[in-house]
Motif scaffolding. Structure first.
Motif, short mmCIF file in Angstrom:
data_model
loop_
_atom_site.label_atom_id
_atom_site.label_comp_id
_atom_site.label_asym_id
_atom_site.label_seq_id
_atom_site.Cartn_x
_atom_site.Cartn_y
_atom_site.Cartn_z
N SER A 175 46.11 42.11 42.62
CA SER A 175 45.07 41.74 43.56
C SER A 175 43.70 42.11 42.98
N ALA A 176 42.69 41.31 43.29
CA ALA A 176 41.32 41.60 42.86
C ALA A 176 40.37 41.03 43.91
N VAL A 225 41.67 37.84 45.89
CA VAL A 225 42.54 36.95 45.13
C VAL A 225 43.82 37.72 44.83
N GLN A 226 44.96 37.15 45.24
CA GLN A 226 46.24 37.83 45.06
C GLN A 226 47.18 36.97 44.21
N VAL A 227 47.93 37.64 43.34
CA VAL A 227 49.00 37.00 42.59
C VAL A 227 50.30 37.44 43.25
N THR A 285 40.70 38.04 35.69
CA THR A 285 41.74 38.22 34.69
C THR A 285 42.76 39.24 35.18
N PHE A 286 44.03 38.88 35.07
CA PHE A 286 45.12 39.79 35.35
C PHE A 286 45.88 39.97 34.04
N TYR A 330 54.66 32.65 39.25
CA TYR A 330 53.68 33.30 40.10
C TYR A 330 52.96 32.30 40.99
N GLY A 331 52.59 32.76 42.15
CA GLY A 331 51.78 32.00 43.07
C GLY A 331 50.43 32.69 43.24
N PHE A 332 49.51 32.00 43.88
CA PHE A 332 48.17 32.54 44.06
C PHE A 332 47.73 32.34 45.50
#
Length: 91
Positions: free
Chosen positions: A20-21, A8-10, A30-31, A39-41
């Motif tokens: 990133s996680a 999963v990237q922001v 959680t970021f 922000y996009g995902f």
């Protein structure tokens, strides 16, 4: 159901990855301490679990790892929490 593991990237407004996680199951990621901004995902289905997007190989008949990009940018305001929820397609 979604395919795991997935990365999963922001991304920022220009599409660059800022956080990133790795997710191994459904749940909350959680970021913390993100600066205000839009922000996009993006999600990468990490088929071989190596922590990065792989382009695949034409000669080996391996497809690139699938990528899912969430619809629109989300605005994060200063000193606010933002929760985004989406269903990620499995194919």
């Amino acid at each position: 159901s979604a395919m795991y593991p997935m990365i999963v990237q922001v991304t920022n407004e220009k599409g660059f990855v800022v956080r990133s996680a790795v997710a191994r199951h459904d749940g909350l990621i959680t970021f913390d301490f993100m600066p205000p901004g839009k922000y996009g995902f993006k999600v990468i289905y990490d088929r071989n679990d190596n922590g990065k997007w792989d382009t695949g190989s034409y000669l080996k008949h391996i497809q690139p790892e699938k990528v899912f990009i969430a619809g629109s940018l989300q605005q994060l305001r200063s000193n606010w929490d933002m929760e985004t929820s989406w269903t990620i397609p499995s194919k």
